[in-house]
Design a protein around this motif. Structure first.
Motif, PDB file in Angstrom:
ATOM      1  N   LEU A 478      11.364  40.623   4.128  1.00 55.35           N
ATOM      2  CA  LEU A 478      11.701  42.037   4.028  1.00 55.35           C
ATOM      3  C   LEU A 478      10.641  42.832   3.276  1.00 55.35           C
ATOM      4  N   ALA A 479       9.968  42.195   2.340  1.00 55.78           N
ATOM      5  CA  ALA A 479       8.933  42.896   1.578  1.00 55.78           C
ATOM      6  C   ALA A 479       8.063  41.881   0.855  1.00 55.78           C
ATOM      7  N   THR A 480       6.832  42.282   0.597  1.00 57.31           N
ATOM      8  CA  THR A 480       5.881  41.488  -0.168  1.00 57.31           C
ATOM      9  C   THR A 480       5.188  42.416  -1.147  1.00 57.31           C
ATOM     10  N   ALA A 481       4.956  41.932  -2.359  1.00 58.81           N
ATOM     11  CA  ALA A 481       4.308  42.772  -3.368  1.00 58.81           C
ATOM     12  C   ALA A 481       3.293  41.964  -4.153  1.00 58.81           C
ATOM     13  N   ILE A 482       2.210  42.617  -4.522  1.00 52.17           N
ATOM     14  CA  ILE A 482       1.213  42.060  -5.434  1.00 52.17           C
ATOM     15  C   ILE A 482       1.195  42.943  -6.669  1.00 52.17           C
ATOM     16  N   GLY A 484       3.576  44.146  -8.210  1.00 49.18           N
ATOM     17  CA  GLY A 484       4.531  45.228  -8.043  1.00 49.18           C
ATOM     18  C   GLY A 484       4.157  46.252  -6.998  1.00 49.18           C
ATOM     19  N   ARG A 485       3.000  46.120  -6.398  1.00 48.34           N
ATOM     20  CA  ARG A 485       2.549  47.045  -5.348  1.00 48.34           C
ATOM     21  C   ARG A 485       2.884  46.438  -3.984  1.00 48.34           C
ATOM     22  N   PHE A 486       3.639  47.172  -3.184  1.00 56.10           N
ATOM     23  CA  PHE A 486       4.060  46.630  -1.902  1.00 56.10           C
ATOM     24  C   PHE A 486       2.874  46.537  -0.943  1.00 56.10           C
ATOM     25  N   THR A 487       2.689  45.342  -0.397  1.00 51.70           N
ATOM     26  CA  THR A 487       1.692  45.122   0.640  1.00 51.70           C
ATOM     27  C   THR A 487       2.333  45.043   2.011  1.00 51.70           C
ATOM     28  N   TYR A 488       3.648  44.847   2.018  1.00 52.19           N
ATOM     29  CA  TYR A 488       4.448  44.879   3.239  1.00 52.19           C
ATOM     30  C   TYR A 488       5.851  45.286   2.821  1.00 52.19           C
ATOM     31  N   ARG A 489       6.489  46.123   3.649  1.00 54.12           N
ATOM     32  CA  ARG A 489       7.825  46.587   3.275  1.00 54.12           C
ATOM     33  C   ARG A 489       8.618  46.938   4.510  1.00 54.12           C
ATOM     34  N   ASP A 490       9.802  46.334   4.619  1.00 58.79           N
ATOM     35  CA  ASP A 490      10.725  46.627   5.711  1.00 58.79           C
ATOM     36  C   ASP A 490      12.135  46.714   5.152  1.00 58.79           C
ATOM     37  N   VAL A 491      12.256  47.385   4.008  1.00 57.11           N
ATOM     38  CA  VAL A 491      13.550  47.539   3.367  1.00 57.11           C
ATOM     39  C   VAL A 491      13.579  48.876   2.614  1.00 57.11           C
TER      40      VAL A 491
END
Length: 491
Positions: A478-482, A484-491
């Motif tokens: 649903l989401a990935t963060a580095i 705390g910064r989202f690098t992918y987000r589907d939520v």
């Protein structure tokens, strides 16, 4: 202050009680029961997760990133079950006129073909068009006559193949290296797309073992805005002198990359591969690239300079040699692949502090090839559970483009040792899902705690609840963060 508030998450490795998680300036600063944390200012990014599962970011411990980015643009021949079918597919592509200067296929696996590759099959497609087909394991390239002539001029020496048109090992590496020399702006665009795809699968870090020196390329990419991954960029023997002169040490952060790029390990290859039938086995098959003395001298020099060694070893003879080198030098590091091991070498991994960096999907790709060429030895092939029982640290990866850059594929193959509806292959070597998860996460962590760097993945389901490989292969990110910064987000 940069704040993110994740509401109503369930943390991997816990009972699943919902929590709120606060992230401030890239760190997890607070975890409390769901509904009890509030944003501290109007700019806080509040994410309502509706009970999604939160875990540490995922790591692919072995990729060839430029090759992976390029392969996504090449002709996929992996489904072809014969030399003739491969040539027919390439002929069909050639008729479309899409090939520019070279027609490139990728992914052939000839170990089970009924008849061997023949140069004539490619020559008759279009005699003036160089045609190169890269093997699935990258250790061989199948060429027509025009390609052999073309690349001989580029690499600066004659490339001689027999009637099969196949170049192996270093000759093959030189051709794939030449194929990688596309304009920087083109390759960087391909890489940016591949970075986005990796982030969409929960990946926050890769160890890039591309055979050409990549530290400066990754620095430029990050500075140009490709910042969706952390990258540890490796060093090969050809660049060891230059790395030492620059004072590069494994783990050092490259200035100007916002902490995203680090010097990776020192990589050396000892033998070939199973698919190309060049893996060095105790039966005397295969090739060894270096002598023991040369390996010891080279690895010791790298270690003395602050570079952590990582050694490619496929066959049991190569793995014994690699462990002997680690023991002689007194260094810790990793062995990449560890596909066939002598029983007496299992405990040496833990005793010497050498991690086994394995690519479980290779077992699924190569199970039939192993049964044919390692007949009578496959109880010792891809021995994931045996390594785990012996106390070895296991790191999972893909070796992309040999397998997809997708940690869920790797975990599924490690846990189930099955694919495509077939029965598990040597199921006694299946890993537990917890071990596979730890081998795929940032720092080997199970869950998320206060004080962690907020390299995170948000999932639809709890990965530790997966039974068998199916739920892992189908995992939804649903989401990935580095930090705390989202690098992918589907939520």
């Amino acid at each position: 202050m940069n704040e993110v508030l994740l509401r109503t998450v369930r943390r991997v490795g816990t009972s699943g009680a919902p929590s709120d998680v606060r992230i401030v300036d890239g760190l997890v600063t607070e975890i409390a029961p769901a509904g009890t944390l509030d944003p501290t200012d109007a700019d806080t990014d509040v994410v309502e997760t509706a009970g999604a599962w939160l875990g540490p970011g995922l790591v692919d411990h072995h990729v060839h990133f430029d090759q992976w980015a390029l392969v996504r643009r090449r002709v996929d021949v992996s489904a072809c079950d014969s030399a003739e079918a491969t040539a027919d597919l390439l002929a069909e592509v050639a008729r479309t006129g899409v090939a520019d200067r070279v027609l490139i296929g990728h992914g052939y696996r000839d170990g089970m073909w009924p008849r061997p590759a023949r140069r004539a099959l490619l020559d008759r497609i279009e005699p003036r068009l160089p045609i190169v087909v890269i093997s699935g394991d990258l250790h061989a390239v199948w060429c027509n006559a025009a390609a052999l002539e073309h690349f001989s001029g580029i690499v600066g020496r004659p490339l001689v193949a027999g009637d099969d048109g196949v170049l192996r090992e270093q000759d093959a590496f030189d051709v794939t290296g030449a194929l990688s020399r596309v304009p920087d702006e083109v390759l960087d665009g391909f890489v940016a797309d591949a970075v986005e795809a990796a982030a969409a699968r929960g990946v926050t870090r890769v160890t890039d073992l591309e055979m050409t020196f990549g530290l400066d390329r990754w620095t430029h990419r990050v500075q140009a805005g490709t910042d969706g991954l952390r990258v540890d960029s490796g060093v090969y023997p050809a660049d060891l002198d230059a790395a030492i002169r620059r004072g590069l040490r494994t783990g050092d952060v490259v200035e100007g990359t916002r902490g995203l790029v680090r010097t990776g390990p020192f990589k050396v290859i000892t033998d070939g591969s199973l698919g190309t039938r060049t893996a060095a086995t105790a039966s005397g098959d295969g090739v060894l690239v270096w002598s023991f003395d040369d390996l010891v001298a080279m690895v010791r020099r790298a270690v003395d300079a602050g570079l952590v060694p990582t050694v490619h070893a496929i066959g049991d003879r190569a793995n014994t040699l690699a462990l002997d080198v680690f023991e002689a030098v007194g260094a810790r590091g990793t062995i990449e692949h560890a596909q066939l091991l002598a029983d007496t070498d299992l405990e040496r991994f833990a005793r010497l502090g050498v991690a086994a960096s394995v690519q479980p999907e290779h077992a699924m790709d190569d199970r039939d090839i192993a049964d044919r060429y390692w007949a009578g030895m496959t109880e010792r092939a891809f021995p994931f559970a045996s390594l785990d029982r012996a106390g070895a640290r296991l790191l999972l990866g893909s070796d992309a483009p040999v397998a997809p850059l997708d940690p869920w594929v790797s975990m599924a193959a490690a846990v189930g040792r099955d694919r495509d509806g077939r029965e598990p292959w040597h199921p006694a070597e299946c890993l537990g899902v917890l071990t596979a998860w730890r081998g795929s996460t940032e720092g080997g962590r199970v869950g998320v705690a206060v004080g962690d760097v907020a390299d995170l993945v948000l999932l639809e389901a709890d990965p530790l609840a997966a039974t068998g490989s199916g739920p892992l292969r189908r995992a939804r990110v649903l989401a990935t963060a580095i930090a705390g910064r989202f690098t992918y987000r589907d939520v």
